[in-house]
Scaffold this motif. Structure first.
Motif, PDB file in Angstrom:
ATOM      1  N   ALA A  23      68.858  23.678  15.471  1.00 27.19           N
ATOM      2  CA  ALA A  23      68.971  25.129  15.474  1.00 27.19           C
ATOM      3  C   ALA A  23      70.350  25.577  15.918  1.00 27.19           C
ATOM      4  CB  ALA A  23      67.915  25.712  16.395  1.00 27.19           C
ATOM      5  N   ASP A 541      63.622  16.639   6.953  1.00 30.30           N
ATOM      6  CA  ASP A 541      62.506  16.547   7.890  1.00 30.30           C
ATOM      7  C   ASP A 541      61.361  15.879   7.182  1.00 30.30           C
ATOM      8  OD1 ASP A 541      63.612  18.352  10.025  1.00 30.30           O
ATOM      9  OD2 ASP A 541      63.725  19.615   8.238  1.00 30.30           O
ATOM     10  N   THR A 580      54.467  20.576  29.402  1.00 31.49           N
ATOM     11  CA  THR A 580      54.167  21.736  30.242  1.00 31.49           C
ATOM     12  C   THR A 580      52.675  21.961  30.262  1.00 31.49           C
ATOM     13  OG1 THR A 580      54.593  23.054  28.299  1.00 31.49           O
ATOM     14  CG2 THR A 580      56.315  23.011  29.951  1.00 31.49           C
ATOM     15  N   ALA A 582      51.082  24.770  29.767  1.00 28.50           N
ATOM     16  CA  ALA A 582      50.549  25.910  29.034  1.00 28.50           C
ATOM     17  C   ALA A 582      50.421  25.698  27.537  1.00 28.50           C
ATOM     18  CB  ALA A 582      51.436  27.126  29.301  1.00 28.50           C
ATOM     19  N   HIS A 583      50.410  24.481  27.086  1.00 28.07           N
ATOM     20  CA  HIS A 583      50.174  24.273  25.666  1.00 28.07           C
ATOM     21  C   HIS A 583      48.769  24.648  25.303  1.00 28.07           C
ATOM     22  CE1 HIS A 583      53.574  21.140  25.285  1.00 28.07           C
ATOM     23  NE2 HIS A 583      53.982  22.367  25.102  1.00 28.07           N
ATOM     24  N   GLY A 584      48.588  24.951  24.033  1.00 32.02           N
ATOM     25  CA  GLY A 584      47.240  25.189  23.544  1.00 32.02           C
ATOM     26  C   GLY A 584      46.483  23.885  23.584  1.00 32.02           C
ATOM     27  N   PRO A 585      45.201  23.946  23.228  1.00 38.92           N
ATOM     28  CA  PRO A 585      44.382  22.740  23.325  1.00 38.92           C
ATOM     29  C   PRO A 585      44.923  21.616  22.443  1.00 38.92           C
ATOM     30  CG  PRO A 585      43.219  24.528  22.198  1.00 38.92           C
ATOM     31  CD  PRO A 585      44.487  25.099  22.717  1.00 38.92           C
ATOM     32  N   GLY A 586      45.559  21.990  21.308  1.00 43.15           N
ATOM     33  CA  GLY A 586      46.080  20.968  20.422  1.00 43.15           C
ATOM     34  C   GLY A 586      47.214  20.197  21.083  1.00 43.15           C
ATOM     35  N   GLY A 587      47.936  20.878  21.956  1.00 43.41           N
ATOM     36  CA  GLY A 587      49.107  20.252  22.545  1.00 43.41           C
ATOM     37  C   GLY A 587      48.784  19.520  23.827  1.00 43.41           C
TER      38      GLY A 587
ATOM     39  N   VAL B  35      50.047  33.194  28.288  1.00 43.63           N
ATOM     40  CA  VAL B  35      50.940  32.034  28.243  1.00 43.63           C
ATOM     41  C   VAL B  35      52.228  32.375  28.968  1.00 43.63           C
ATOM     42  CG1 VAL B  35      52.308  30.567  26.712  1.00 43.63           C
ATOM     43  CG2 VAL B  35      49.948  31.113  26.134  1.00 43.63           C
ATOM     44  N   ALA B  38      51.612  32.537  32.692  1.00 41.33           N
ATOM     45  CA  ALA B  38      51.466  31.180  33.223  1.00 41.33           C
ATOM     46  C   ALA B  38      52.830  30.522  33.348  1.00 41.33           C
ATOM     47  CB  ALA B  38      50.555  30.365  32.305  1.00 41.33           C
ATOM     48  N   VAL B  42      54.375  29.224  36.762  1.00 43.06           N
ATOM     49  CA  VAL B  42      54.808  27.843  36.960  1.00 43.06           C
ATOM     50  C   VAL B  42      56.222  27.826  37.504  1.00 43.06           C
ATOM     51  CG1 VAL B  42      55.458  25.727  35.771  1.00 43.06           C
ATOM     52  CG2 VAL B  42      53.276  26.838  35.244  1.00 43.06           C
ATOM     53  N   ARG B  77      42.839  31.811  29.695  1.00 44.39           N
ATOM     54  CA  ARG B  77      43.506  31.618  28.422  1.00 44.39           C
ATOM     55  C   ARG B  77      42.504  31.104  27.401  1.00 44.39           C
ATOM     56  NH1 ARG B  77      46.602  27.461  29.382  1.00 44.39           N
ATOM     57  NH2 ARG B  77      45.795  26.126  27.762  1.00 44.39           N
ATOM     58  N   GLU B  81      41.817  32.798  23.906  1.00 41.81           N
ATOM     59  CA  GLU B  81      42.106  32.004  22.733  1.00 41.81           C
ATOM     60  C   GLU B  81      40.845  31.745  21.920  1.00 41.81           C
ATOM     61  OE1 GLU B  81      44.326  28.367  23.332  1.00 41.81           O
ATOM     62  OE2 GLU B  81      43.571  27.762  21.362  1.00 41.81           O
ATOM     63  N   ARG B 135      46.552  21.977  14.573  1.00 43.65           N
ATOM     64  CA  ARG B 135      47.019  20.947  15.493  1.00 43.65           C
ATOM     65  C   ARG B 135      47.432  21.551  16.817  1.00 43.65           C
ATOM     66  NH1 ARG B 135      50.652  17.282  12.807  1.00 43.65           N
ATOM     67  NH2 ARG B 135      49.577  16.341  11.040  1.00 43.65           N
ATOM     68  N   ARG B 136      48.013  22.729  16.723  1.00 41.89           N
ATOM     69  CA  ARG B 136      48.653  23.233  17.912  1.00 41.89           C
ATOM     70  C   ARG B 136      48.706  24.749  17.855  1.00 41.89           C
ATOM     71  NH1 ARG B 136      53.997  21.090  20.499  1.00 41.89           N
ATOM     72  NH2 ARG B 136      53.991  22.565  22.201  1.00 41.89           N
ATOM     73  N   THR B 137      48.298  25.388  18.926  1.00 35.04           N
ATOM     74  CA  THR B 137      48.262  26.839  18.937  1.00 35.04           C
ATOM     75  C   THR B 137      49.653  27.385  19.209  1.00 35.04           C
ATOM     76  OG1 THR B 137      46.106  26.654  19.873  1.00 35.04           O
ATOM     77  CG2 THR B 137      47.111  28.822  19.931  1.00 35.04           C
ATOM     78  N   GLN B 200      61.609  30.971  15.590  1.00 36.94           N
ATOM     79  CA  GLN B 200      62.688  29.991  15.759  1.00 36.94           C
ATOM     80  C   GLN B 200      63.934  30.641  16.346  1.00 36.94           C
ATOM     81  OE1 GLN B 200      64.263  28.658  12.014  1.00 36.94           O
ATOM     82  NE2 GLN B 200      66.234  28.286  13.003  1.00 36.94           N
ATOM     83  N   GLN B 242      57.287  28.120  26.169  1.00 33.28           N
ATOM     84  CA  GLN B 242      56.111  27.296  25.892  1.00 33.28           C
ATOM     85  C   GLN B 242      55.995  26.915  24.424  1.00 33.28           C
ATOM     86  OE1 GLN B 242      54.814  26.470  28.694  1.00 33.28           O
ATOM     87  NE2 GLN B 242      56.242  27.940  29.582  1.00 33.28           N
ATOM     88  N   ASP B 245      60.303  23.662  20.357  1.00 28.57           N
ATOM     89  CA  ASP B 245      61.721  24.002  20.347  1.00 28.57           C
ATOM     90  C   ASP B 245      62.172  24.434  18.954  1.00 28.57           C
ATOM     91  OD1 ASP B 245      63.195  21.698  18.897  1.00 28.57           O
ATOM     92  OD2 ASP B 245      61.716  20.727  20.182  1.00 28.57           O
ATOM     93  N   ALA B 246      63.321  25.092  18.916  1.00 32.77           N
ATOM     94  CA  ALA B 246      63.800  25.733  17.691  1.00 32.77           C
ATOM     95  C   ALA B 246      63.923  24.740  16.541  1.00 32.77           C
ATOM     96  CB  ALA B 246      65.143  26.395  17.961  1.00 32.77           C
ATOM     97  N   ARG B 248      62.132  22.164  15.869  1.00 34.25           N
ATOM     98  CA  ARG B 248      60.843  21.867  15.227  1.00 34.25           C
ATOM     99  C   ARG B 248      60.310  23.060  14.486  1.00 34.25           C
ATOM    100  NH1 ARG B 248      56.862  18.499  18.614  1.00 34.25           N
ATOM    101  NH2 ARG B 248      55.723  19.821  17.224  1.00 34.25           N
ATOM    102  N   GLU B 250      62.171  25.228  13.038  1.00 32.83           N
ATOM    103  CA  GLU B 250      62.971  25.268  11.807  1.00 32.83           C
ATOM    104  C   GLU B 250      62.391  24.299  10.792  1.00 32.83           C
ATOM    105  OE1 GLU B 250      65.992  25.245   8.883  1.00 32.83           O
ATOM    106  OE2 GLU B 250      65.241  23.452   9.888  1.00 32.83           O
ATOM    107  N   ALA B 251      62.012  23.109  11.269  1.00 31.51           N
ATOM    108  CA  ALA B 251      61.445  22.117  10.357  1.00 31.51           C
ATOM    109  C   ALA B 251      60.134  22.622   9.753  1.00 31.51           C
ATOM    110  CB  ALA B 251      61.228  20.794  11.085  1.00 31.51           C
TER     111      ALA B 251
END
Ligand code: HEM
Lengths: 588, 347
Positions: A23, A541, A580, A582-587, B35, B38, B42, B77, B81, B135-137, B200, B242, B245-246, B248, B250-251
């Motif tokens: 980036a 990628d 960290t 605070a990730h969602g459940p997937g993370g 989030v 939190a 932290v 959360r 969620e 996979r990921r929120t 991003q 949280q 990163d940028a 990923r 971007e990808a």
């Protein structure tokens, strides 16, 4: 991290630390040419200009320019599509209009500047693609690059210790890689080299995905083919419009068209003289909304030397005849009218197309009667045809249905000189009223004729009679011949296929090195066995890279896919990620 | 049930989906702020720990008081969620049913006018979101996509809505499914890619500590002060730390844009083939054709930018913004305000 560089643009596969996809952006350096200035002199400058033109940066600039330059075409009326709109615009903008006109704003896509941009872009493209094609053709015969000494800096990694001998491990790996994917078993996916690196160490280097670059080149070259095909079509095409009334025919000669337009390389003598006759026209409308639902023209086609054949033409289903396609572009009613002049002579007889103006086919038309007996005034009839007439306010009629259930002609009458012999071409749908006057009734009001099929009315002042005979339909046909059509289609599809391949075919390199475990690490040397190290590198990628590496390792070691012992557990890209809470459940 | 009744059921289902998405939007927003909180907590805790380690004994109590709250956060959360995910899913199901009944009521593939285009487009965008979120929120992505979805559905129901009906002859073709259907899919995927690119750039701004709102703007100082709380480096954007990163993001954006671009290319070629059948020419610089072409060229420029050094990353994302703006303008402005051969919207 190591990156895979575009071939031919840069030193492909050179591992560097600059991260192009990051980036923050890599180190800035001009796209193509190297920074040292060329030696002065015409040749040097030309070479410099060529390098600039074929650089990615200039391609980028030209692409953006092309996007911007295409926009005015929707903001201003364009002559080829909407000539009337251009005239109107010029009338409304007396100062700006002509200036814009001179700059080509009313025919943007044929303007000098628009053409210059896309031609430069294509020159740049050819200049960029040809060297890349050469490089790629050489690469197609090349071998995978040798296994790098250090495998730790690659985006995908794997490693394990096994009891088998290094050579056996490497040869198994080579077999796995050569075999290809499970659902395309006959297409070898990797090009594989096995190296004996000495000292008991063996390695295998594999590369796949030449299709990616091939696709990219095919895509760009197909764009050139597309441009050439379109230009060829422009030169060789013809296109004409004709209105054909039910019961009458049309012959494919230039004079039979209402409008005719052709490319510079097309000779009108080459028109194939087939004939078309409109036998019947069917239309269907939605009973509630009155919107059109279906139009079908039943025609008889006679090709030179052939038998007459019955055919249909529908919207979306053109008819092919004599190398041209015949499209159904419009339809309407053509009331057949007979006019006798004051002397009782037949002055006019024929079907006159009236152009529909709304969805209930309120149609406007003009009947010109020039051939009157000597000494009489010419007559012009102007007005509307209402397919289903209804008098909604006394004296006011309108149409309520597009189908001809109760047709009515409503006409006003003009007398005088139609001006047909002035030598100036006239619009058949417009009456030139400059030398005519309106005919009035006894009360002095403008005369309006109301005629239903079969009715005859007498005009005042001994002008004669008008008869509304019947109401045939007409169709507006569009004929087009473009021999380059197939080329355009083929190149468009090639471009599409090339694009898909270049974006989705993974380009990957995998390396695997097996070396005897160093003595002493595990106590006794025999149990230490062989250390296997593997790494992968992909172009762009590639989420599939690490899973592929894992799959290969699994197969080589005969493992079930679950247990991976990667040295760092790193999946591609994961290394940037801070763990960290605070990730969602997937993370998590 | 007759066609009119079925059309009404379809409208109700789409209203239901809009409601569900609105709730989901609120829930995703709550989730995002949680989030963020939190994240701050932290960080706050960490700072206090540092202070405590530095030997200030009085800070012991607040840290202890803070600890249970921090432990609470995951549960809260999870609730937000959970609501967000289930209402998103519910809305998706309702919308799918709405689209299907619409097609049944009209007796054809439901992509013939702006209303249908909008509801199917939203369906695709939310479906892509669901896949990306599997996979990921990424709450922020959901907030953006849900925002666009609710806006799109509301516009569709209130402005674009027309009776379910057969189509006019020019649209009576299997290309209605291929060309328009693929265009809608492309638009849906572009939407999620756009949201990803927004994220991003924000993430990148946060990571590199760059904010346009902190730069000394001599002329617009008042405005800057007013907008200052919205700066990406400020506490309101703490949640950005949280998200992935940028690089990923971007990808991800690229992957989605690449798919959508291929679909868009198909739309362009398919449209030309259809135009050849229906209008007698494959290309005529009709406003809609121009819009599609411009969007295509902008996304092609994006792909080139990505491989041009100095233009990748943040700058490439700007191409995505321009490209997406053209795609949306091509759908709204061209349909509503420009006359052309594509004026089939029925408005
Ligand atoms: C008519 C003008 C052009 C159009 C419409 C066009 C379109 C595209 C598209 C859609 C891609 C994506 C495929 C991919 O990423 O693999 C691409 C890739 C590429 N184009 Fe072009 N292009 C044009 C001109 C050029 C020119 C003038 C150059 C050279 C200066 C160029 C060099 C490249 C390269 C190197 C790639 C591969 C990028 C990569 O490594 O992924 N293109 N182009």
């Amino acid at each position: 991290m190591v990156t895979y560089r575009p071939e031919g643009l840069d030193d492909a596969f050179t591992p560097t630390d600059g991260d192009v996809t990051g980036a923050a952006g890599g180190p800035t350096r001009p796209g193509g040419p190297d920074p040292d200035l060329p030696a002065l002199g015409l040749r040097g400058w030309l070479r410099w200009a060529w390098r600039q033109l074929t650089s990615m940066r200039v391609a980028l600039l030209l692409l953006m320019l092309l996007a911007v330059a295409a926009v005015p075409g929707t903001l201003f009326p364009q002559r080829p599509q909407d000539p009337a709109g251009v005239v109107e615009y010029l009338e409304e903008h007396a100062t700006a209009g002509p200036r814009l006109d001179r700059l080509g704003f009313f025919d943007v896509y044929a303007s000098v500047w628009f053409s210059a941009i896309y031609l430069l872009l294509f020159v740049s493209l050819v200049g960029c693609i040809l060297p890349r094609t050469r490089v790629h053709l050489a690469a197609l015969r090349g071998r995978p690059p040798r296994t790098p000494r250090r495998l730790t800096r690659f985006p995908a990694r794997g490693g394990v210790t096994v009891p088998d001998a290094p050579q056996a491990v490497v040869e198994r790996a080579a077999a796995v890689l050569r075999r290809g994917s499970s659902w395309l078993p006959f297409v070898p996916s990797y090009r594989v080299d096995v190296h004996d690196e000495g000292g008991g160490t063996w390695s295998v280097a594999a590369e796949r995905g030449y299709l990616r670059e091939t696709g990219n080149l095919v895509f760009h070259l197909a764009l050139v083919g597309l441009l050439v095909s379109v230009a060829t079509g422009q030169m060789l095409h013809y296109r004409g419009q004709a209105i054909v009334v039910q019961g009458t025919g049309f012959a494919n000669v230039e004079g039979a068209y209402d409008t005719f337009e052709r490319g510079t390389a097309f000779d009108p003598a080459d028109l194939e003289p087939f004939t078309l006759r409109l036998d019947e026209f069917e239309s269907r409308f939605d009973p509630q909304t009155l919107q059109s639902r279906d139009f079908t023209a039943h025609v008889t086609l006679t090709e030179p030397g052939g038998e007459p054949q019955e055919r249909t033409i529908k919207v979306n289903h053109p008819l092919t005849a004599g190398g041209a396609k015949v499209y159904l572009q419009g339809n309407g009613y053509a009331p057949r009218v007979t006019v006798h002049d004051g002397a009782g002579e037949l002055a006019f007889g024929g079907a006159v197309p009236f152009l529909p103006e709304d969805e209930v086919y309120t149609s406007r038309g003009v009947i010109k009667v020039p051939d009157v007996s000597a000494g009489q005034d010419q007559v012009g009839l102007v007005g509307y045809l209402l397919p289903t007439a209804e008098e909604w306010v006394p004296g006011w009629w309108r149409s309520t249905d597009p189908q001809p259930t109760d047709p009515l002609l409503v006409l006003s009458v003009w007398r005088g000189n139609l001006g047909l012999d002035t030598g100036v071409p006239q619009n058949v749908y417009r009456l030139d009223e400059s030398r005519m006057e309106k005919v009035t009734d006894e009360a002095g009001d403008d005369l309006t004729l109301y005629l239903r099929p079969g009715e005859t009315v007498e005009l005042p002042d001994g002008l004669g009679t008008v008869t509304f005979e019947d109401l045939p339909r007409f169709v507006a046909l569009d004929l087009r011949h473009d021999p380059a059509l197939l080329g355009v289609l083929v190149f468009a599809l090639l471009a599409f296929a090339g694009l898909a391949a270049s974006l989705f075919a993974p380009r990957r390199r995998l390396w695997l090195r097996a070396s005897p475990a160093p003595e002493g690490t595990g106590g006794d040397a025999a149990a230490a066995g062989t250390v296997v190290d593997a790494a992968g590198l992909a172009r762009g990628d590639d989420i599939g890279l690490q899973p592929e590496l894992d799959r290969v390792l699994d197969e080589v070691l005969g493992r079930t896919p679950a247990a991976h012992d990667r040295p760092d557990g790193g999946r591609p890209g994961r290394d940037h990620e801070a763990p960290t809470a605070a990730h969602g459940p997937g993370g998590d | 049930m007759d066609q009119v009744g079925l059309a009404q059921v379809s409208d109700l289902l789409v209203w239901g989906a809009t409601t569900a998405f609105t709730i989901a939007l609120v829930a995703w927003t709550v989730e995002m702020s949680r989030v963020a909180e939190a994240a701050q907590r932290v960080r706050g805790t960490r700072q206090r720990e540092l202070v405590a380690a530095g030997g200030a004994p009085s800070t012991g109590a607040p840290v202890a008081a803070e600890a249970p709250a921090a432990a609470d956060a995951p549960a809260g959360r999870a609730r937000a969620e959970g609501i967000a995910r289930s209402t998103t899913f519910l809305g998706l199901v309702l919308l799918l049913a709405g689209v299907v009944t619409r097609g049944l009521a009209a007796g054809r593939w439901p992509t013939a006018n702006m209303y249908e285009f909008a509801i199917v487009g939203v369906l695709v965008a939310v479906a892509v979101l669901a896949v990306v979120q599997r996979r990921r929120t990424i709450a922020f992505l959901a907030v953006l996509v849900m925002g666009i979805a609710v806006l799109g559905l509301a516009l569709a129901l209130l402005v674009f809505h027309v009776q379910a009906d057969e189509v006019q002859p020019a649209l009576d073709s299997y290309w209605l499914v291929l060309h328009v259907g693929v265009a809608i899919m492309a638009t849906g995927v572009f939407t999620v890619a756009f949201a990803t690119s927004v994220l991003q750039v924000l993430r990148d701004g946060r990571a590199t500590g760059r904010s346009h709102l902190e730069r000394p703007w001599r002329s617009a100082d008042g405005l800057r002060r007013w907008l200052h709380p919205l700066r990406v480096t400020g506490p309101r954007f703490a949640w950005l730390e949280q998200v992935p990163d940028a690089r990923r993001l971007e990808a991800l954006s690229f992957r989605l844009n690449a798919i959508a671009f291929v679909l868009w290319t198909f739309t362009l070629i398919g449209g030309a083939i259809w135009a050849e059948h229906a209008w007698g020419r494959y290309w005529g610089w009709d406003p809609k054709e121009v819009g599609t072409f411009v969007a295509w060229v902008v996304y092609a420029a994006y792909l080139h930018a990505r491989t041009t050094r100095g233009w990748s990353g943040r700058r490439a994302a700007y191409f995505v913004y321009v490209g997406y703006a053209v795609v949306i303008a091509n759908f709204t402005v061209i349909n509503l305000f420009v006359d052309g051969k594509h004026s089939y919207s029925g408005l």
